[in-house]
Design a protein around this motif. Structure first.
Motif, mmCIF file in Angstrom:
data_model
loop_
_atom_site.group_PDB
_atom_site.id
_atom_site.type_symbol
_atom_site.label_atom_id
_atom_site.label_comp_id
_atom_site.label_asym_id
_atom_site.label_seq_id
_atom_site.Cartn_x
_atom_site.Cartn_y
_atom_site.Cartn_z
ATOM 1 N N SER A 78 1.619 8.463 -6.235
ATOM 2 C CA SER A 78 2.251 8.905 -7.480
ATOM 3 C C SER A 78 3.136 7.804 -8.060
ATOM 4 O O SER A 78 3.177 7.612 -9.281
ATOM 5 N N THR A 79 3.818 7.058 -7.195
ATOM 6 C CA THR A 79 4.636 5.941 -7.661
ATOM 7 C C THR A 79 3.756 4.854 -8.259
ATOM 8 O O THR A 79 4.044 4.315 -9.337
ATOM 9 N N ALA A 80 2.665 4.520 -7.556
ATOM 10 C CA ALA A 80 1.754 3.474 -8.032
ATOM 11 C C ALA A 80 1.119 3.864 -9.367
ATOM 12 O O ALA A 80 1.042 3.058 -10.301
ATOM 13 N N LEU A 83 3.604 3.587 -12.288
ATOM 14 C CA LEU A 83 3.809 2.207 -12.709
ATOM 15 C C LEU A 83 2.613 1.678 -13.494
ATOM 16 O O LEU A 83 2.769 0.974 -14.495
ATOM 17 N N CYS A 84 1.413 2.012 -13.020
ATOM 18 C CA CYS A 84 0.204 1.543 -13.706
ATOM 19 C C CYS A 84 0.108 2.120 -15.119
ATOM 20 O O CYS A 84 -0.245 1.400 -16.069
ATOM 21 N N TYR A 85 0.428 3.406 -15.263
ATOM 22 C CA TYR A 85 0.412 4.017 -16.585
ATOM 23 C C TYR A 85 1.438 3.351 -17.498
ATOM 24 O O TYR A 85 1.152 3.005 -18.650
ATOM 25 N N ALA A 86 2.659 3.177 -16.980
ATOM 26 C CA ALA A 86 3.747 2.642 -17.799
ATOM 27 C C ALA A 86 3.507 1.197 -18.209
ATOM 28 O O ALA A 86 3.848 0.795 -19.329
ATOM 29 N N LEU A 87 2.922 0.418 -17.288
ATOM 30 C CA LEU A 87 2.722 -1.015 -17.538
ATOM 31 C C LEU A 87 1.342 -1.333 -18.087
ATOM 32 O O LEU A 87 1.077 -2.487 -18.450
ATOM 33 N N ASP A 88 0.451 -0.340 -18.115
ATOM 34 C CA ASP A 88 -0.942 -0.522 -18.551
ATOM 35 C C ASP A 88 -1.635 -1.614 -17.735
ATOM 36 O O ASP A 88 -2.222 -2.560 -18.274
ATOM 37 N N GLU A 204 -12.543 -6.984 -10.217
ATOM 38 C CA GLU A 204 -12.244 -5.828 -11.072
ATOM 39 C C GLU A 204 -12.668 -4.514 -10.414
ATOM 40 O O GLU A 204 -13.205 -3.612 -11.065
ATOM 41 N N GLN A 205 -12.405 -4.424 -9.126
ATOM 42 C CA GLN A 205 -12.689 -3.193 -8.383
ATOM 43 C C GLN A 205 -11.450 -2.296 -8.452
ATOM 44 O O GLN A 205 -10.653 -2.229 -7.519
ATOM 45 N N PHE A 206 -11.297 -1.612 -9.580
ATOM 46 C CA PHE A 206 -10.114 -0.815 -9.853
ATOM 47 C C PHE A 206 -10.412 0.676 -9.708
ATOM 48 O O PHE A 206 -11.571 1.096 -9.817
ATOM 49 N N GLU A 207 -9.360 1.454 -9.487
ATOM 50 C CA GLU A 207 -9.501 2.905 -9.360
ATOM 51 C C GLU A 207 -9.207 3.593 -10.696
ATOM 52 O O GLU A 207 -8.459 3.072 -11.528
ATOM 53 N N ASP A 208 -9.790 4.767 -10.859
ATOM 54 C CA ASP A 208 -9.540 5.591 -12.038
ATOM 55 C C ASP A 208 -8.177 6.266 -11.881
ATOM 56 O O ASP A 208 -7.966 7.043 -10.935
ATOM 57 N N LEU A 209 -7.253 5.986 -12.780
ATOM 58 C CA LEU A 209 -5.890 6.517 -12.653
ATOM 59 C C LEU A 209 -5.855 8.039 -12.711
ATOM 60 O O LEU A 209 -4.995 8.670 -12.110
ATOM 61 N N ALA A 210 -6.786 8.628 -13.435
ATOM 62 C CA ALA A 210 -6.774 10.084 -13.587
ATOM 63 C C ALA A 210 -7.322 10.811 -12.369
ATOM 64 O O ALA A 210 -6.851 11.903 -12.020
ATOM 65 N N TYR A 211 -8.293 10.216 -11.693
ATOM 66 C CA TYR A 211 -9.033 10.970 -10.681
ATOM 67 C C TYR A 211 -8.899 10.441 -9.247
ATOM 68 O O TYR A 211 -9.301 11.131 -8.302
ATOM 69 N N PHE A 212 -8.359 9.253 -9.063
ATOM 70 C CA PHE A 212 -8.319 8.703 -7.702
ATOM 71 C C PHE A 212 -7.377 9.509 -6.802
ATOM 72 O O PHE A 212 -6.254 9.845 -7.180
#
Length: 235
Positions: A78-80, A83-88, A204-212
């Motif tokens: 939840s912290t990560a 931060l990802c949402y806030a910093l894009d 660019e192996q990133f996770e989906d912020l909404a569903y991970f």
């Protein structure tokens, strides 16, 4: 150039680190039970100040994907995500077991060996996976009740056992082979996220912020309270 903040909260250790292009800039591990919710954000702020960085300097956040503590993993994620949402910026997931293996390989680099990190899952059960020296999966993460013939098909190879579930496994497994080697004092730590996170960032192996969601290793179980509710008392 990439600056990645790493967060590891899968065990009672609250761990954060900052890497620049996979090289460690600073890290902090807090060995204090149930400290994650109160200590994680202050640790991150202190680490950024120590490195003379601002939140806006971060290029990605790496977080433990488990297995491990349900509560700890939820707090870290939840912290990560916040931060990802806030910093894009993107979210990167790192297996707690892979980071432990990376730690051991730094000191026991053996192309002919297998590496088995183990996290205690109570009694004789552990969360584990098996990797080679390149962190390629021999067996993917699972849970296992340790018995004398566990890993019998690998007993001719040198096998490193480590993590807080390894000692109880080693006591049993050494009865079938002397090739099992116990490595003490190995815990999941954000300090060892660097190389894995940097590789995933470049690919660019990133996770989906909404569903991970983390891999807890088991379905979360919450025991039903034994106290009688108001409705029970009036039935």
């Amino acid at each position: 150039m990439s600056i990645i903040l790493s967060i590891e909260t899968s065990t009672p250790i609250c761990s954060v680190a900052i890497h620049k292009d996979a090289k460690l800039m600073a890290n902090a591990d807090l060995f204090l039970e149930k400290s994650h919710s109160n200590s994680l954000s202050p640790l991150i702020e202190q680490l950024l100040q120590h490195c003379d960085l601002k939140m806006s300097d971060l290029n990605a956040i790496a977080v433990s994907s488990g297995p491990g503590s349900y509560t700890g993993l939820r707090i870290g994620l939840s912290t990560a995500k916040g931060l990802c949402y806030a910093l894009d910026i993107p979210l990167i997931s790192i297996s707690s077991l892979d980071s432990m293996t990376e730690q051991v390989i730094n000191f026991h680099h053996d192309p002919s060996a297998f590496y088995i990190p183990m996290l205690d899952a109570r009694r004789m059960e552990v969360f584990y996976k098996i990797s080679d020296v390149n962190l390629s999966d021999i067996e993917q993460m699972s849970n296992l009740i340790i018995e004398e013939d566990s890993f019998n098909k690998y007993k001719e190879k040198k096998i490193y056992l480590f993590g807080n579930g390894a000692k109880k496994a080693w006591d049993v497994l050494t009865q079938q082979s002397e090739n099992f080697i116990l490595v003490n004092h190995v815990d999941p730590s954000a300090k060892y996220f660097g190389a894995i996170a940097f590789s995933k960032y470049n690919k660019e192996q990133f996770e989906d912020l909404a569903y991970f969601e983390p891999n807890y290793g088991k379905e979360f179980y919450s025991p039903k309270s034994k106290k009688k509710s108001f409705l029970d008392l009036n039935r």
